[in-house]
Motif scaffolding. Structure first.
Motif, PDB file in Angstrom:
ATOM      1  N   LYS A 178      -4.016   3.291  -2.128  1.00 20.98           N
ATOM      2  CA  LYS A 178      -4.523   1.945  -2.529  1.00 20.98           C
ATOM      3  C   LYS A 178      -3.880   0.732  -2.386  1.00 20.98           C
ATOM      4  O   LYS A 178      -2.673   0.539  -2.901  1.00 20.98           O
ATOM      5  N   LEU A 179      -4.436  -0.223  -1.676  1.00 21.97           N
ATOM      6  CA  LEU A 179      -3.769  -1.480  -1.675  1.00 21.97           C
ATOM      7  C   LEU A 179      -3.759  -2.044  -3.083  1.00 21.97           C
ATOM      8  O   LEU A 179      -4.610  -2.357  -3.633  1.00 21.97           O
ATOM      9  N   GLU A 180      -2.456  -2.566  -3.359  1.00 20.33           N
ATOM     10  CA  GLU A 180      -2.145  -3.176  -4.609  1.00 20.33           C
ATOM     11  C   GLU A 180      -1.826  -4.746  -4.536  1.00 20.33           C
ATOM     12  O   GLU A 180      -1.403  -5.064  -3.482  1.00 20.33           O
ATOM     13  N   THR A 181      -2.441  -5.459  -5.400  1.00 18.58           N
ATOM     14  CA  THR A 181      -1.834  -6.902  -5.520  1.00 18.58           C
ATOM     15  C   THR A 181      -1.188  -7.138  -6.816  1.00 18.58           C
ATOM     16  O   THR A 181      -1.656  -6.734  -7.803  1.00 18.58           O
ATOM     17  N   VAL A 182      -0.018  -7.804  -6.773  1.00 23.89           N
ATOM     18  CA  VAL A 182       0.586  -8.099  -7.884  1.00 23.89           C
ATOM     19  C   VAL A 182       1.211  -9.321  -8.099  1.00 23.89           C
ATOM     20  O   VAL A 182       1.720  -9.958  -6.894  1.00 23.89           O
ATOM     21  N   GLU A 183       1.189  -9.992  -9.159  1.00 27.27           N
ATOM     22  CA  GLU A 183       1.763 -11.251  -9.609  1.00 27.27           C
ATOM     23  C   GLU A 183       3.299 -11.256  -9.495  1.00 27.27           C
ATOM     24  O   GLU A 183       3.816 -10.323 -10.261  1.00 27.27           O
ATOM     25  N   GLU A 184       3.830 -11.822  -8.571  1.00 26.70           N
ATOM     26  CA  GLU A 184       5.273 -11.594  -8.480  1.00 26.70           C
ATOM     27  C   GLU A 184       5.960 -12.992  -8.307  1.00 26.70           C
ATOM     28  O   GLU A 184       5.359 -14.079  -8.269  1.00 26.70           O
ATOM     29  N   ILE A 237       4.100   0.518  -9.970  1.00 27.12           N
ATOM     30  CA  ILE A 237       2.890  -0.254  -9.863  1.00 27.12           C
ATOM     31  C   ILE A 237       1.893   0.371  -9.042  1.00 27.12           C
ATOM     32  O   ILE A 237       2.103   0.525  -7.925  1.00 27.12           O
ATOM     33  N   GLY A 238       0.644   0.991  -9.330  1.00 28.49           N
ATOM     34  CA  GLY A 238      -0.407   1.350  -8.455  1.00 28.49           C
ATOM     35  C   GLY A 238      -0.425   2.789  -8.042  1.00 28.49           C
ATOM     36  O   GLY A 238       0.480   3.611  -8.701  1.00 28.49           O
ATOM     37  N   GLN A 239      -1.060   3.114  -6.903  1.00 30.99           N
ATOM     38  CA  GLN A 239      -1.289   4.657  -6.682  1.00 30.99           C
ATOM     39  C   GLN A 239      -1.239   4.716  -5.084  1.00 30.99           C
ATOM     40  O   GLN A 239      -1.786   3.665  -4.265  1.00 30.99           O
ATOM     41  N   LEU A 283       0.835  -1.177   0.023  1.00 34.33           N
ATOM     42  CA  LEU A 283       0.051   0.033   0.142  1.00 34.33           C
ATOM     43  C   LEU A 283       0.959   1.044   0.038  1.00 34.33           C
ATOM     44  O   LEU A 283       1.470   1.573   1.050  1.00 34.33           O
ATOM     45  N   PRO A 284       0.987   2.046  -1.168  1.00 35.05           N
ATOM     46  CA  PRO A 284       1.751   2.874  -1.031  1.00 35.05           C
ATOM     47  C   PRO A 284       1.324   4.218  -0.474  1.00 35.05           C
ATOM     48  O   PRO A 284      -0.007   4.568  -0.558  1.00 35.05           O
ATOM     49  N   ARG A 285       2.183   4.687   0.498  1.00 38.45           N
ATOM     50  CA  ARG A 285       1.750   5.884   1.447  1.00 38.45           C
ATOM     51  C   ARG A 285       2.137   7.049   0.790  1.00 38.45           C
ATOM     52  O   ARG A 285       2.620   7.267  -0.268  1.00 38.45           O
ATOM     53  N   GLU A 286       1.501   8.338   1.358  1.00 39.37           N
ATOM     54  CA  GLU A 286       1.715   9.592   0.878  1.00 39.37           C
ATOM     55  C   GLU A 286       3.133   9.674   0.546  1.00 39.37           C
ATOM     56  O   GLU A 286       3.994   9.722   1.637  1.00 39.37           O
ATOM     57  N   GLY A 287       3.396  10.311  -0.467  1.00 41.68           N
ATOM     58  CA  GLY A 287       5.001  10.723  -0.905  1.00 41.68           C
ATOM     59  C   GLY A 287       5.627   9.572  -1.760  1.00 41.68           C
ATOM     60  O   GLY A 287       6.838   9.836  -2.173  1.00 41.68           O
ATOM     61  N   ALA A 288       5.083   8.397  -1.808  1.00 43.74           N
ATOM     62  CA  ALA A 288       5.550   7.299  -2.460  1.00 43.74           C
ATOM     63  C   ALA A 288       5.374   7.576  -4.071  1.00 43.74           C
ATOM     64  O   ALA A 288       4.330   8.247  -4.396  1.00 43.74           O
ATOM     65  N   ASN A 289       6.272   7.105  -4.822  1.00 44.30           N
ATOM     66  CA  ASN A 289       6.089   7.020  -6.252  1.00 44.30           C
ATOM     67  C   ASN A 289       6.357   5.664  -6.756  1.00 44.30           C
ATOM     68  O   ASN A 289       7.250   5.232  -7.377  1.00 44.30           O
ATOM     69  N   PRO A 290       5.134   4.863  -6.717  1.00 47.03           N
ATOM     70  CA  PRO A 290       5.182   3.445  -6.890  1.00 47.03           C
ATOM     71  C   PRO A 290       5.430   3.094  -8.325  1.00 47.03           C
ATOM     72  O   PRO A 290       4.883   3.938  -9.389  1.00 47.03           O
TER      73      PRO A 290
END
Length: 372
Positions: free
Chosen positions: A194-200, A189-191, A180-187
């Motif tokens: 918002k909780l992201e799920t990624v095939e890794e 994938i995602g934004q 879950l990217p927090r404020e100030g993050a530059n992910p």
């Protein structure tokens, strides 16, 4: 293409023959001059003698990489009216740096002792005198499927996943990563928010401890994520054994006389000294570049039929006879075989990195002995 900085040349050298492979108190490293300068031409030499320095001056050399140290004992004076002082003064006057790779170049895989074993066609070689066993680590990193091969290749190129004659040895398991990217993050994938799920893919591999930092840096550079999830674990697996000398088998048994002739041909020497019955059949051969007198008992204990080394002493020869070990002494200077091998290796590394720095081998013979 730009020429290489002196320190960069040595980084390439030490990737092949790192300092930690040298025996304690060996005279290695920078002995004359500075590496803080551009280097247009490097010369590989066995010895740094005055004629070798004159050769370097004539050929516009900026850096000599030598096997034998020109400063072996502490200097008590620097007199230019004496041979050593005159030699050092020439180097300084012409701004030629001298860097020494000695026992680290003996021990290194592909170094002098391996070259000797290869010249003789020895099979199933192993270290004659182990110095230490390399510690291993396991590194695990979680990679999005889109960048899996990119990260795997980068880690392998940096030295991870090498087992024997195999590279790129990894284990890979698919799964789902969450973040879950927090404020100030530059992910990637995602934004944010918002909780992201990624095939890794969980990529795991083995890495020698001395290469761990380099592998991590390569992995981070190749990985697309802003924050990379990875773990490093200690493992109890046996790592590569490093040491002096090599032992191996001849393709077929030979008489000691025939092996002596083979040694003369392999190392381009006109004569060798032999200790033992010339008609004796030998098969297990130990080799050690330079002065191998103190390894006679070790070679006999390890089951060698013959030890090929230089500078054999009179009393050491008698000790070998008593132990049932044959000796062939082609001289110390056979270590010159490293000049062309190291020249080719270093030149290729610099070329691949895009540098115009030239690497040459000294053409002078520094063997002080003549047979008449």
């Amino acid at each position: 293409m730009a020429v290489c900085h002196g320190q960069t040349v040595i980084q390439f050298l030490e990737a092949f023959a790192p300092k930690h492979l040298a025996v304690p108190d060996d005279r290695i490293g920078l002995q004359v001059g500075t590496l803080e300068k551009p280097v247009r031409r490097v010369m590989i030499a066995l010895d740094v003698l005055e004629p070798v320095v004159d050769e370097a001056i004539a050929k516009g050399v900026d850096l000599i990489i030598a096997h034998h140290a020109p400063i072996f004992r502490p200097l008590t004076a620097l007199r230019t009216d004496l041979p050593q002082g005159r030699l050092l003064a020439k180097l300084i006057r012409h701004d030629i740096a001298v860097y020494v790779a000695h026992t680290n170049l003996d021990v290194a895989p592909g170094g002098i002792n391996d070259l000797m074993a290869e010249r003789l066609g020895l099979l199933d070689t192993e270290v004659l005198d182990p110095l230490y066993e390399e510690k291993l680590k396991k590194i695990v990193v979680f990679v999005p499927k889109t960048h899996h091969r990119q990260v795997l290749d980068a880690m392998a190129e940096a030295g991870a996943g090498w087992i024997g004659n195999y590279s790129h040895c990894t284990f890979n398991v698919e799964g789902t990563g969450t973040f879950l990217p927090r404020e100030g993050a530059n992910p990637f994938i995602g934004q944010p928010g918002k909780l992201e799920t990624v095939e890794e893919i969980r990529l795991e591999t083995i890495v020698p401890e001395p290469l761990l930092k380099r592998v991590i840096q390569a992995m981070l550079k190749a990985h697309p994520y802003e924050e990379v999830a990875f773990d490093v674990y200690p493992v109890e697996n046996a790592g590569r054994v490093y040491g002096l000398g090599r032992m191996g088998k001849l393709p077929e048994p030979l008489s000691l006389r025939a092996l002596a002739e083979k040694v003369k041909e392999a190392f381009a020497v006109s004569a060798v000294r032999v200790v033992g019955d010339l008609d004796r059949q030998v098969e297990t051969v130990a080799v050690l570049g330079g002065d191998g007198n103190k390894f006679v008992a070790k070679a006999a204990r390890r089951g060698a039929d013959v030890l090929i080394t230089g500078d054999v002493y009179y009393h050491t020869a008698h000790d070998a006879l008593a132990l049932g070990l044959a000796l062939i002494d082609p001289g110390h200077n056979v270590e010159r075989i490293v000049k062309d091998a190291l020249r080719a290796r270093l030149a290729e590394e610099l070329r691949r990195a895009g540098y115009a720095t030239e690497v040459i081998a000294s053409e002078l013979s520094t063997d002080p002995f003549r047979f008449v």
